[in-house]
Design a protein around this motif. Structure first.
Motif, mmCIF file in Angstrom:
data_model
loop_
_atom_site.group_PDB
_atom_site.id
_atom_site.type_symbol
_atom_site.label_atom_id
_atom_site.label_comp_id
_atom_site.label_asym_id
_atom_site.label_seq_id
_atom_site.Cartn_x
_atom_site.Cartn_y
_atom_site.Cartn_z
ATOM 1 N N THR A 8 -7.671 -89.909 59.657
ATOM 2 C CA THR A 8 -8.796 -88.975 59.626
ATOM 3 C C THR A 8 -8.996 -88.354 60.998
ATOM 4 O O THR A 8 -8.610 -88.925 62.016
ATOM 5 N N GLU A 9 -9.627 -87.190 61.001
ATOM 6 C CA GLU A 9 -9.891 -86.524 62.267
ATOM 7 C C GLU A 9 -10.976 -87.286 63.011
ATOM 8 O O GLU A 9 -11.996 -87.660 62.441
ATOM 9 N N ILE A 10 -10.740 -87.528 64.293
ATOM 10 C CA ILE A 10 -11.676 -88.288 65.112
ATOM 11 C C ILE A 10 -12.752 -87.334 65.601
ATOM 12 O O ILE A 10 -12.457 -86.336 66.248
ATOM 13 N N LYS A 11 -13.991 -87.652 65.244
ATOM 14 C CA LYS A 11 -15.127 -86.854 65.696
ATOM 15 C C LYS A 11 -15.633 -87.497 66.976
ATOM 16 O O LYS A 11 -15.883 -88.678 67.030
ATOM 17 N N GLY A 12 -15.780 -86.728 68.033
ATOM 18 C CA GLY A 12 -16.194 -87.287 69.310
ATOM 19 C C GLY A 12 -14.983 -87.813 70.059
ATOM 20 O O GLY A 12 -13.857 -87.359 69.870
ATOM 21 N N GLN A 13 -15.250 -88.787 70.916
ATOM 22 C CA GLN A 13 -14.183 -89.359 71.736
ATOM 23 C C GLN A 13 -13.454 -90.473 70.972
ATOM 24 O O GLN A 13 -14.078 -91.250 70.266
ATOM 25 N N PRO A 14 -12.123 -90.570 71.126
ATOM 26 C CA PRO A 14 -11.365 -91.623 70.442
ATOM 27 C C PRO A 14 -11.468 -92.956 71.182
ATOM 28 O O PRO A 14 -11.777 -93.011 72.358
ATOM 29 N N TYR A 15 -11.209 -94.030 70.457
ATOM 30 C CA TYR A 15 -11.158 -95.370 71.026
ATOM 31 C C TYR A 15 -9.690 -95.714 71.250
ATOM 32 O O TYR A 15 -8.847 -95.437 70.393
ATOM 33 N N LYS A 16 -9.380 -96.323 72.378
ATOM 34 C CA LYS A 16 -8.038 -96.852 72.608
ATOM 35 C C LYS A 16 -8.112 -98.320 72.249
ATOM 36 O O LYS A 16 -8.820 -99.094 72.886
ATOM 37 N N THR A 17 -7.398 -98.702 71.201
ATOM 38 C CA THR A 17 -7.497 -100.034 70.634
ATOM 39 C C THR A 17 -6.141 -100.714 70.652
ATOM 40 O O THR A 17 -5.126 -100.101 70.304
ATOM 41 N N LYS A 18 -6.122 -101.983 71.041
ATOM 42 C CA LYS A 18 -4.887 -102.765 71.036
ATOM 43 C C LYS A 18 -4.834 -103.551 69.743
ATOM 44 O O LYS A 18 -5.664 -104.410 69.479
ATOM 45 N N ILE A 19 -3.858 -103.248 68.916
ATOM 46 C CA ILE A 19 -3.667 -103.916 67.635
ATOM 47 C C ILE A 19 -2.253 -104.475 67.628
ATOM 48 O O ILE A 19 -1.278 -103.718 67.683
#
Length: 164
Positions: A8-19
């Protein structure tokens, strides 16, 4: 920008996540599937932060240059067209290759369909043989290709996400 998990399109700032030892750009909802490495930065009242932020936003803008280059593709049966034009001019593979500064094997492979000429070679062949083997793609075809390009497969389409 799209989430690398759900697409989905990220609204606002994206999160950098370690998965699973992979750093991904995610939306707020998908950031819960891993450990958030960098949360979206909030605007502060500090004057220094504002100056730094202004510099950052200007340098982080992606530079996109719309090329005025049109989209082209090879006509159907370009192999036969090239071969017929070469034979009509009484040229051998070697002679045509020398004329357009390409190898004899390249010409032979193009004529047999084993190789698809790139735009540069196709333009050389058109000029040398006085033929038309490149055609402009219709605008609706180009729009269809562009719309396909934007629908990318995301990790969420492939893997099933388990909650911990």
């Amino acid at each position: 920008m799209n989430c690398e998990i759900c697409g989905t399109e990220i609204k606002g700032q994206p999160y950098k996540t370690k998965i699973d030892n992979s750093l991904m750009v995610t939306c707020k909802e998908c950031s819960r599937y891993g450990k958030v490495q960098q949360k979206p930065q909030r605007q502060g009242n500090n004057k220094r932060n504002k100056n730094n932020q202004n510099r950052r936003t200007n340098s982080n803008r992606p530079y996109t240059r719309k090329s005025k280059e049109e989209e082209y593709e090879l006509v159907d049966d370009y192999e036969k067209t090239i071969k017929q034009a070469r034979e009509k001019k009484n040229l051998t593979h070697k002679q045509l290759g020398e004329k357009i500064y390409e190898r004899e094997s390249v010409i032979a492979n193009i004529e047999t369909g084993k190789m698809v000429p790139d735009n540069k070679i196709a333009h050389k062949l058109e000029k040398a043989l006085h033929i038309k083997i490149i055609e402009k793609i219709e605008s609706n075809e180009r729009e269809f290709q562009e719309s396909r390009r934007f629908k990318e497969v995301t990790l969420g389409d492939i893997a099933r996400i388990k909650r911990k």
